[in-house]
Every structure is written in structure tokens, then in C-alpha cells.
Design a protein around this motif. Structure first.
Motif, PDB file in Angstrom:
ATOM      1  N   ILE A 103       0.853  -1.185   0.000  1.00  0.00           N
ATOM      2  CA  ILE A 103       0.000   0.000   0.000  1.00  0.00           C
ATOM      3  C   ILE A 103       0.891   1.239   0.000  1.00  0.00           C
ATOM      4  O   ILE A 103       1.926   1.272   0.670  1.00  0.00           O
ATOM      5  CB  ILE A 103      -0.900   0.026   1.259  1.00  0.00           C
ATOM      6  CG1 ILE A 103      -1.665  -1.283   1.411  1.00  0.00           C
ATOM      7  CG2 ILE A 103      -1.834   1.232   1.237  1.00  0.00           C
ATOM      8  CD1 ILE A 103      -2.603  -1.591   0.296  1.00  0.00           C
ATOM      9  N   GLY A 104       0.508   2.248  -0.746  1.00  0.00           N
ATOM     10  CA  GLY A 104       1.281   3.484  -0.792  1.00  0.00           C
ATOM     11  C   GLY A 104       0.378   4.694  -0.850  1.00  0.00           C
ATOM     12  O   GLY A 104      -0.857   4.575  -0.838  1.00  0.00           O
ATOM     13  N   GLU A 105       1.015   5.854  -0.888  1.00  0.00           N
ATOM     14  CA  GLU A 105       0.287   7.120  -0.968  1.00  0.00           C
ATOM     15  C   GLU A 105       0.866   7.942  -2.106  1.00  0.00           C
ATOM     16  O   GLU A 105       2.092   8.034  -2.249  1.00  0.00           O
ATOM     17  CB  GLU A 105       0.431   7.889   0.346  1.00  0.00           C
ATOM     18  CG  GLU A 105      -0.273   9.223   0.344  1.00  0.00           C
ATOM     19  CD  GLU A 105      -0.054   9.986   1.638  1.00  0.00           C
ATOM     20  OE1 GLU A 105      -0.257  11.216   1.612  1.00  0.00           O
ATOM     21  OE2 GLU A 105       0.309   9.374   2.651  1.00  0.00           O
ATOM     22  N   HIS A 129      10.538   5.012   4.646  1.00  0.00           N
ATOM     23  CA  HIS A 129       9.700   5.175   3.461  1.00  0.00           C
ATOM     24  C   HIS A 129      10.587   5.314   2.230  1.00  0.00           C
ATOM     25  O   HIS A 129      11.714   5.771   2.321  1.00  0.00           O
ATOM     26  CB  HIS A 129       8.821   6.427   3.587  1.00  0.00           C
ATOM     27  CG  HIS A 129       7.824   6.340   4.690  1.00  0.00           C
ATOM     28  ND1 HIS A 129       8.126   6.672   5.985  1.00  0.00           N
ATOM     29  CD2 HIS A 129       6.542   5.931   4.702  1.00  0.00           C
ATOM     30  CE1 HIS A 129       7.061   6.478   6.744  1.00  0.00           C
ATOM     31  NE2 HIS A 129       6.079   6.027   5.992  1.00  0.00           N
ATOM     32  N   ARG A 181      -4.693   6.919  -1.535  1.00  0.00           N
ATOM     33  CA  ARG A 181      -4.065   5.645  -1.159  1.00  0.00           C
ATOM     34  C   ARG A 181      -4.182   4.697  -2.341  1.00  0.00           C
ATOM     35  O   ARG A 181      -5.238   4.581  -2.953  1.00  0.00           O
ATOM     36  CB  ARG A 181      -4.741   5.068   0.072  1.00  0.00           C
ATOM     37  CG  ARG A 181      -4.397   5.881   1.312  1.00  0.00           C
ATOM     38  CD  ARG A 181      -4.846   5.253   2.560  1.00  0.00           C
ATOM     39  NE  ARG A 181      -4.360   3.869   2.582  1.00  0.00           N
ATOM     40  CZ  ARG A 181      -4.499   3.065   3.599  1.00  0.00           C
ATOM     41  NH1 ARG A 181      -5.119   3.457   4.669  1.00  0.00           N
ATOM     42  NH2 ARG A 181      -4.051   1.830   3.563  1.00  0.00           N
ATOM     43  N   ARG A 209      -6.029   2.692  -7.514  1.00  0.00           N
ATOM     44  CA  ARG A 209      -6.627   3.324  -6.344  1.00  0.00           C
ATOM     45  C   ARG A 209      -7.098   2.250  -5.359  1.00  0.00           C
ATOM     46  O   ARG A 209      -7.681   1.247  -5.749  1.00  0.00           O
ATOM     47  CB  ARG A 209      -7.811   4.193  -6.762  1.00  0.00           C
ATOM     48  CG  ARG A 209      -8.462   4.965  -5.610  1.00  0.00           C
ATOM     49  CD  ARG A 209      -9.639   5.822  -6.062  1.00  0.00           C
ATOM     50  NE  ARG A 209      -9.313   6.683  -7.190  1.00  0.00           N
ATOM     51  CZ  ARG A 209      -8.679   7.862  -7.083  1.00  0.00           C
ATOM     52  NH1 ARG A 209      -8.310   8.287  -5.906  1.00  0.00           N
ATOM     53  NH2 ARG A 209      -8.437   8.584  -8.147  1.00  0.00           N
ATOM     54  N   LEU A 210      -6.851   2.493  -4.094  1.00  0.00           N
ATOM     55  CA  LEU A 210      -7.299   1.595  -3.039  1.00  0.00           C
ATOM     56  C   LEU A 210      -8.657   2.106  -2.572  1.00  0.00           C
ATOM     57  O   LEU A 210      -8.753   3.113  -1.894  1.00  0.00           O
ATOM     58  CB  LEU A 210      -6.290   1.579  -1.887  1.00  0.00           C
ATOM     59  CG  LEU A 210      -6.603   0.642  -0.750  1.00  0.00           C
ATOM     60  CD1 LEU A 210      -6.573  -0.805  -1.220  1.00  0.00           C
ATOM     61  CD2 LEU A 210      -5.591   0.819   0.366  1.00  0.00           C
ATOM     62  N   LYS A 213     -12.063   2.488  -0.528  1.00  0.00           N
ATOM     63  CA  LYS A 213     -12.369   2.347   0.888  1.00  0.00           C
ATOM     64  C   LYS A 213     -13.325   1.191   1.153  1.00  0.00           C
ATOM     65  O   LYS A 213     -13.330   0.613   2.218  1.00  0.00           O
ATOM     66  CB  LYS A 213     -12.960   3.645   1.428  1.00  0.00           C
ATOM     67  CG  LYS A 213     -11.951   4.761   1.450  1.00  0.00           C
ATOM     68  CD  LYS A 213     -12.527   6.034   2.005  1.00  0.00           C
ATOM     69  CE  LYS A 213     -11.476   7.125   1.936  1.00  0.00           C
ATOM     70  NZ  LYS A 213     -11.957   8.387   2.425  1.00  0.00           N
ATOM     71  N   ASP A 218      -3.941  -1.372   5.738  1.00  0.00           N
ATOM     72  CA  ASP A 218      -2.499  -1.213   5.561  1.00  0.00           C
ATOM     73  C   ASP A 218      -1.783  -2.056   6.602  1.00  0.00           C
ATOM     74  O   ASP A 218      -1.478  -1.615   7.685  1.00  0.00           O
ATOM     75  CB  ASP A 218      -2.122   0.271   5.707  1.00  0.00           C
ATOM     76  CG  ASP A 218      -0.665   0.510   5.360  1.00  0.00           C
ATOM     77  OD1 ASP A 218      -0.009  -0.430   4.897  1.00  0.00           O
ATOM     78  OD2 ASP A 218      -0.215   1.649   5.552  1.00  0.00           O
TER      79      ASP A 218
END
Length: 183
Positions: free
Chosen positions: A116-118, A139, A157, A172-173, A175, A181
Motif C-alpha cells: 500500500i502506498g500514498e 519510506h 491511497r 486506487r485503493l 475504501k 495497511d
């Protein structure tokens, strides 16, 4: 006896000075040349411990020789005991904790798939942006492209779907997927 003690003390001090000043240069110059000496039983012997013990033997022997009226054989025995004690202390206090603390911060970019990333720099549908991914306690920022062809705004996210040519392809993650995460 005095020459033996001085030789051990001077040799240990010179070893310390040379390794501090020239350690990296010597290590790089002989990289791999002495690997044939590597025997499994000898890997537990650490040069720092051995040299510390020899240096302590020389120093303690000199002190005992000059400041006590003990026989020379007893000076050698007590000096050896002091050397063994100092070597053991160096191993327990310094070498063993350092062996246990060696952690690599290195990683392969291929290991990032599924993490998972941003998004830091927005990712356009047909272009590149930047994603921040947590690796251990740190990171890493990597070049990213959209896997689905969507625009991904900064702060979104994302999950890394695959890695191709040193580029993270992210999606895209959502919701409502229930993903957490966990990495």
C-alpha cells in the motif's frame, strides 16, 4: 618478557589506528582476496576481540611487570587472564549486540508489488507521478504510473499492482474493499 608485552601492546594500538584510518581503503583493496581463509569454525573468531585481548595482555603484563614484585611466569598468567577478560567483555558488550542489530535497509523494487502506498505527485492517466511506500521503519519514494488509466490525485491511497521497468503500476485503493495497511 618486557619485549613481549610491549610488542603486544604496540601491535594492538597500531592495529586500532590502521583500521580506524585505513580500514575502508584496505577492505576495498582486498575485497574477496582472503575469502579462501573463511572456515566455518573460524567465523566466530572476531578480529576485534582477539586484538583487544592481545592488547590488554600486553598492557596488563607491562603494569604487572613494573609495579609488582611477582615472578615473570605469574605476570604472564595474570596478563593472559586480563586479556581473556577484556576480550570477553568486548565480545559481550560490543560485538554480540552489534551482530544482533544488523538490519538491512535495502530492498528490491520487485518486493513492492502488493504493498500500500500514498500518491505524492499526482499520477495522470498516461504519464508518471510519484508514490511513497513504507518499507520497514522507513519510506521510499518511487516513480508510479496508473495501472487502470485513472487520474490519481496527491494523497490518494493506492495498491501497487505490478512493477515493470522500475515503475510501479498502481491502482486506487477503494475504501469499500476492506483492505487494511498491514505492511
Amino acid at each position: 618478557m618486557e619485549q613481549l608485552f610491549w610488542a603486544c601492546l604496540a601491535g594492538g594500538v597500531m592495529f586500532a589506528v590502521v583500521t580506524v584510518i585505513f580500514g575502508d581503503l584496505i577492505s576495498n583493496a582486498v575485497d574477496g582476496v582472503l575469502d579462501f581463509l573463511s572456515v566455518d569454525q573460524l567465523r566466530k573468531i572476531r578480529p576485534m576481540v582477539v586484538v583487544s585481548a592481545i592488547t590488554a595482555f600486553g598492557g596488563a603484563g607491562l603494569l604487572l611487570l613494573h609495579y609488582t614484585q611477582l615472578p615473570a611466569a605469574l605476570d604472564v598468567a595474570l596478563g593472559a587472564a586480563a586479556g581473556i577478560a577484556v576480550g570477553a567483555l568486548v565480545y559481550v558488550v560490543y560485538v554480540r549486540p552489534m551482530e544482533n542489530s544488523e538490519n538491512s535497509t535495502g530492498f528490491s523494487i520487485r518486493e513492492l508489488a502488493g504493498r500500500i502506498g500514498e500518491v505524492l505527485v499526482p499520477v495522470p492517466p498516461k504519464g508518471y507521478g510519484e508514490v511513497m511506500v513504507k518499507i520497514g521503519h522507513s519510506h521510499t519514494n518511487q516513480i508510479a504510473a496508473s495501472f487502470d488509466g485513472d487520474t490519481l490525485e496527491a494523497g490518494a491511497r493506492v495498491v501497487i499492482v505490478e512493477v515493470r521497468e522500475d515503475t510501479l503500476f498502481v491502482s486506487r485503493l477503494d475504501k469499500d474493499t476492506g483492505l487494511r495497511d498491514s505492511q
